[in-house]
Write a protein that holds these residues in place. Structure first.
Motif: not given
Length: 167
Positions: A80, A82-83, A35, A67-69, A123, A71
């Motif tokens: 956020i 993410s990705d 990540l 979801n490995k996010t 979102n 915030y």
């Protein structure tokens, strides 16, 4: 202002001028290494810093392990990660956000106007709907413990379970 431990290696920090991830042992393996592997890292005095949101005053952070996010609430709203990208969640209502937390991969956010919101799958922030006999107003603070939201109002603390929708 807020520190959150992801695992034995990584900690998430949301502070006055820096929001990101730190670690001290680069040799320690983590399920989250992928990540953060492409993120810029710098080191000072044995602490490795991974900036995620710079130059914004952070208030609080949360991590969705599903979801490995990441915030972050900052002075510019909800961010956020993410990705391996940072996105700003549009805030049509011009809300000032002060608190956040996760239950079963659902993000809950408290606004300065003392109302609770949830983050939808697209979102977008949506005013949370409580059972009819409970007002989504004058909420001073929230505490998320296990699967419950403890809601502090002026005269009492209420225990609410989002799954059963019972207070």
């Amino acid at each position: 202002k807020h520190i959150l431990q992801l695992d034995a290696k990584y900690y998430v920090i949301s502070s006055t001028s820096w929001n990101g991830v730190i670690y001290t042992n680069p040799n320690l393996k983590s399920q989250y290494d992928d990540l953060f592997s492409s993120q810029t890292t710098f080191e000072k005095n044995g602490i490795h810093f991974i900036p995620v949101v710079d130059f914004e005053s952070g208030r609080e952070a949360a991590f969705n392990k599903g979801n490995k996010t990441l915030y972050f609430i900052t002075n510019y709203g909800l961010k956020i990660f993410s990705d391996k990208k940072v996105k700003t969640i549009s805030n049509d209502k011009n809300l000032t956000l002060i608190q956040l937390g996760l239950i079963d991969n659902q993000l809950f956010v408290l606004s300065e106007s003392e109302k609770l919101y949830k983050l939808r799958e697209d979102n977008k922030l949506e005013l949370y709907s409580f059972p009819e006999d409970f007002s989504n107003a004058k909420i001073k603070t929230i505490y998320l413990i296990k699967n419950n939201i403890y809601i502090q109002k002026e005269q009492a603390v209420y225990n609410y379970n989002p799954k059963t929708k019972k207070i």
